[in-house]
Enzyme design. Sequence first.
Site, PDB file in Angstrom:
ATOM      1  N   GLU A 498       0.845  -1.197   0.000  1.00 25.89           N
ATOM      2  CA  GLU A 498       0.000   0.000   0.000  1.00 25.89           C
ATOM      3  C   GLU A 498       0.880   1.245   0.000  1.00 25.89           C
ATOM      4  O   GLU A 498       1.850   1.305   0.730  1.00 25.89           O
ATOM      5  CB  GLU A 498      -0.929  -0.043   1.217  1.00 25.89           C
ATOM      6  CG  GLU A 498      -1.928  -1.183   1.096  1.00 25.89           C
ATOM      7  CD  GLU A 498      -2.336  -1.788   2.429  1.00 25.89           C
ATOM      8  OE1 GLU A 498      -2.316  -1.076   3.441  1.00 25.89           O
ATOM      9  OE2 GLU A 498      -2.682  -2.993   2.447  1.00 25.89           O
ATOM     10  N   SER A 528      -5.387  -4.897   0.354  1.00 24.39           N
ATOM     11  CA  SER A 528      -5.703  -6.333   0.357  1.00 24.39           C
ATOM     12  C   SER A 528      -4.477  -7.054   0.888  1.00 24.39           C
ATOM     13  O   SER A 528      -3.700  -7.638   0.125  1.00 24.39           O
ATOM     14  CB  SER A 528      -5.989  -6.817  -1.073  1.00 24.39           C
ATOM     15  OG  SER A 528      -7.022  -6.092  -1.675  1.00 24.39           O
ATOM     16  N   GLU A 529      -4.290  -6.984   2.197  1.00 29.58           N
ATOM     17  CA  GLU A 529      -3.058  -7.551   2.765  1.00 29.58           C
ATOM     18  C   GLU A 529      -2.911  -9.031   2.429  1.00 29.58           C
ATOM     19  O   GLU A 529      -1.797  -9.518   2.199  1.00 29.58           O
ATOM     20  CB  GLU A 529      -3.009  -7.346   4.283  1.00 29.58           C
ATOM     21  CG  GLU A 529      -2.612  -5.944   4.726  1.00 29.58           C
ATOM     22  CD  GLU A 529      -3.765  -4.949   4.682  1.00 29.58           C
ATOM     23  OE1 GLU A 529      -4.902  -5.372   4.366  1.00 29.58           O
ATOM     24  OE2 GLU A 529      -3.539  -3.752   4.949  1.00 29.58           O
ATOM     25  N   HIS A 596      -2.261  -0.563  16.030  1.00 30.27           N
ATOM     26  CA  HIS A 596      -1.143  -0.207  15.150  1.00 30.27           C
ATOM     27  C   HIS A 596       0.204  -0.295  15.863  1.00 30.27           C
ATOM     28  O   HIS A 596       1.177   0.266  15.377  1.00 30.27           O
ATOM     29  CB  HIS A 596      -1.298   1.233  14.632  1.00 30.27           C
ATOM     30  CG  HIS A 596      -2.285   1.380  13.513  1.00 30.27           C
ATOM     31  ND1 HIS A 596      -3.608   1.076  13.648  1.00 30.27           N
ATOM     32  CD2 HIS A 596      -2.132   1.820  12.232  1.00 30.27           C
ATOM     33  CE1 HIS A 596      -4.234   1.332  12.503  1.00 30.27           C
ATOM     34  NE2 HIS A 596      -3.369   1.767  11.625  1.00 30.27           N
TER      35      HIS A 596
END
Length: 820
Positions: A498, A528-529, A596
Amino acid sequence: MPKSIVVDPSAVRKPGKLKTKDIPINTYKGNPIEEAKKFGPANLVRMYHDMLLIREFESMLNAIKTQGAYDGIKYNHDGPAHLSIGQEAMAVGECYHLGADDFIFGSHRSHGEIIAKCLSAIYKLDEKKLTEVMENYMGGAPLRVIEKGHKGTVKDLAIDYTLYGTLAEIFGRENGFNKGMGGSMHAFFAPFGSMPNNAIVGGSADIAVGAALFKRVNRRPGVVIANIGDASSGCGPTWEAIAFASMDQYHSLWDPKIGGAPPIIFNFVNNFYGMGGQTAGETMGFGVLARIGAGVNEDAMHAERIDGYNPLAVADAIERKIKTALGGGGPVLLDTATYRISGHSPSDASSYRTKEEIELWQKQDCVEGFSRYLLENEHLKAEVLEELRSKIVSRVRRALELASSLEISPRINTAIDSIGAMMFSNGFKDKMAEGEPEVLIPKEESPRLKSNAKKSRSGLDEKGNLIPKAGAIALRDALFEAMLHRFYVDPTMIAYGEENRDWGGAFAVYRGLTECLPYHRLFNAPISEGAIAGTAVGYSISGGRVVAELMYCDFMGRAGDEIFNQMSKWQSMSANVLKMPLVLRVSVGNKYGAQHSQDWTSIVAHIPGLKVMFPATPYDAKGMLNLALRGTDPVVFFESQRIYDIAELFVEGGMPEGYYEVEEGEPAIRRRGKDFTIITIGATLYKALEAADVLEKKYNLSAEIIDARFINPLNYDKIIESVKKTGKVVLSSDACERGSFLHTMASNISQLAFDYLDGPVAVVGARNWITPPAEMEKAFFPQKEWILDAIHERLYPLPGHDATTYQTTGEILRRNRKGV
Ligand SMILES: Cc1ncc(C[n+]2csc(CCOP(=O)(O)OP(=O)(O)O)c2C)c(N)n1
Ligand SMILES: [Mg+2]
C-alpha cells in the site's frame, strides 16, 4: 503518475445509469460434425481416455479408503483422499489446450487436475524433453522405479510416471512428486505446469494471481488458472485476489508493452457444495456464481457459466478465455458447473443431499456420457473401448503396486532430520533470471542517492558527538539503499504494497524509488493484505524475487493464512522444488494505539518455515536486507517505526556506501561488559544502552549488550559465551511479555548455559495489555527503568537503588493470576 488520472468532480457528480454486461450461461452448442473436424477422432478418444483414467485412479483410492484393497492389492492409507468423481470432464476439458508453460493451481480436490494437466503436457512435449524432465526430477528416482520392465513409448512411460509420482505423493513416499511432504491435498508436478494445490479453501486464488503477475512482468509464456471451489467464493482472500487481478493500473498506468493485466483465469469448479453446505440457495446469494463478475469491472470479468459435464464445452471456453487473458484483457471468471458424485471425503455420508439428486447427476455422468457420444459418432468401437478400459485398470494397478510397497517406495528417513533439511532452500542468487533490469534512470542519478551522498554515513562526528538528524543517513535510507541495489541487479525483482509508489512507501523508505522504476516493478496494491502476501508467494515460487510490504505488522492479521500457511510452508511442502525469494516487510508501530503498535515477532517465530529478521541499526538494516534480498527463502523483515530516523552509532565510519551483508543468524555485541548480559530484539536496544549507562555511572557495573537482530535462524554461541562471563541475563523487546520470543530465548539459555547462570533469566517485555495511546505508551513498552529494576529485584541488588516500577517475582505471579 496517478496524478494524470484527474478525479474530476463534474464527471463524478453527473447523473447517469450504470449498465452491466450480459453474462452468458451455457452457450456452447455441440455439433458432432464440427467437433470431429476440430479435434479429430484420436483427440476425442484421448480426452475420453484421460477422463476414464482419472475416474479409475480415484475409484482405486476410494476402494483403498473404504475397503482397504483394490483389485487384490491391500493397502491402508491413513491420509485424506478428497475425490473428484463426477468432475473429470471439467479437468480434462480445461487442460486440453494447455501446455507445460501454462500453470494450473488447485485445491484439496485436485488429483484429477494433476493427471489431466500432466497428460496434456505429455501429449504436447517431445520425447527428448519428457525424458529430460523424468531423468532430472529428484535425480531420476521416481523414473528408476517406473521404467523397470516398462514396455511402450516414452509418452506411455511418462503417463505411468505421472500416476506413480502422484500416488507415491498421496501415500507420503520419498518417490512422490514432493517426496511425500505434500500428500494428497498438496500434490503437484511443476515441470508439467501442475502447480501447488492448496488445502486452504480459496488459498490458490491469490497465489495464482501472483504467478500470472510473474508471467506478465517477466514476459513469460503461458496462462495461469486458479481452480477454486464454488465455496471459496465466500472467502476474503478470493475476493482480494480478484481485486488485485483487476486493478485499472495495468491499463491506465503501466507501459502498454508489458501487455496488460496478468493472464489469470479464475475457474470456479462449481459442484454446488462446500463440504455439506450448498452455495447457491444456502450460504451464498449470487444465484448463479458467474454473477460475481458483474460487480468487479466493466467487462464483468468476461464471466461465463459453462457446462462442466461436457469436456468440449470446457475446452471451448478455455480456448477462448486464454486469448482474452494472454491479450491482457483479464481477469477472466469461469463458473464451471459440475457435480461430485463422490462424497467430500470417503467417510462422507452425504446427509446434506438427497439420493435422488445424486442419481440425477449419475444419469448424466460425464464419463459415461462422453463414451456414448464417441460410440454414437463412431469415433470409437465398443471393443476398443473395452481394451482402453482394461489398459487403464492395469496402469492404475501397477501404480498402486509400486507406490504401496514400502520396499520399492519407502518414506524419507525422518530419523536424520531430512524434513528439517527441507525447511529452507538456503540458496543465494544475485539475480533470479538473466537479463537487464528495467529501470527509468541510471542508478547513480537516483535523487535520493545523491541526497544521501551529502549526509554523514555515521551518526557521530569525529569527536564522538551526535550529528543532528538531518545531517546523517538514517535507518530508512539504509533500507532504501539495499532495495535500490537489488532492483538494479535482479531483473525479476518487484516491490508492492500500500502506498508504495508516489507516496514514497510507508515511512518514506521507498521515497526516490518511483523516479527509478517503471510501474510494473514498483506499484501500489489495493488494501488487500492477504492478496499482497499471497500474490508475492505466487510470484516468488514462479521464479521471481519480490518484496511485499504490509505497513504495520498488526496488519499481518489480515494476511494470516498467506503468511502462516502459504509463505511459510510451500518450500518444504514441495520438498524444495519451489524456491521462495520473498521478503515481507512489516513494521512495529507506536503512537497509533492498540491496533497499530504491537510487535508480532513471536507469532511469526512460532511458525516453521519463515526466516525472521529485526535490525535495529542502519548498518544492519542495509546488510540484513541485502542478505534477505539475495536469498531464496521467505523472510519476514521487521522494522521499528521508532528508529527509522536513527543514524549509525556502532560501526566506525558509519553505514558503508557499498554492498555488504550481515552474517545470517549472528547476533551483534553492541557493547562489551562483564557483570550482566542484556539481550534485546529491535528498538529496545537503545533503552538497554541507556540502562547500561546508568549501571556504569551509578553502580560501577558493566553490561554486555547483545542485539539479537535475527530471530530465526539464530546462533546462540555468542550469547552463551557472554552468559559464561556474566552469569546474569536480562532479555528485553517491545513484544508483549506473555508468549514472547524472549521466553524461547530464556528457555534456551537456561538449558544451554544453566551451569553458568547465577540466577533465573529475567524477561522484560511490554505489558500484556492493549497498547495505549501515544500519551501513555511509556507505561506499555519497556523503559530503561524496567531493565534496571528487573536487575535489582531478580538478579543482583543494586546498592541504594530505588525501584520505581514493579519487576518483582511477586508481581509476575500477580500478573499471571489476573491474565494481564
Ligand atoms: C479456509 C478453510 N476453511 C475451511 C476448510 C475446511 N474445508 C475443506 S474443503 C471445504 C469445502 C470447500 O468447498 P469448495 O471450495 O466448494 O470445494 P469442493 O470441496 O466442493 O471441491 C471446507 C469447508 C478449509 N480447508 N479451509
Ligand atoms: Mg464445491
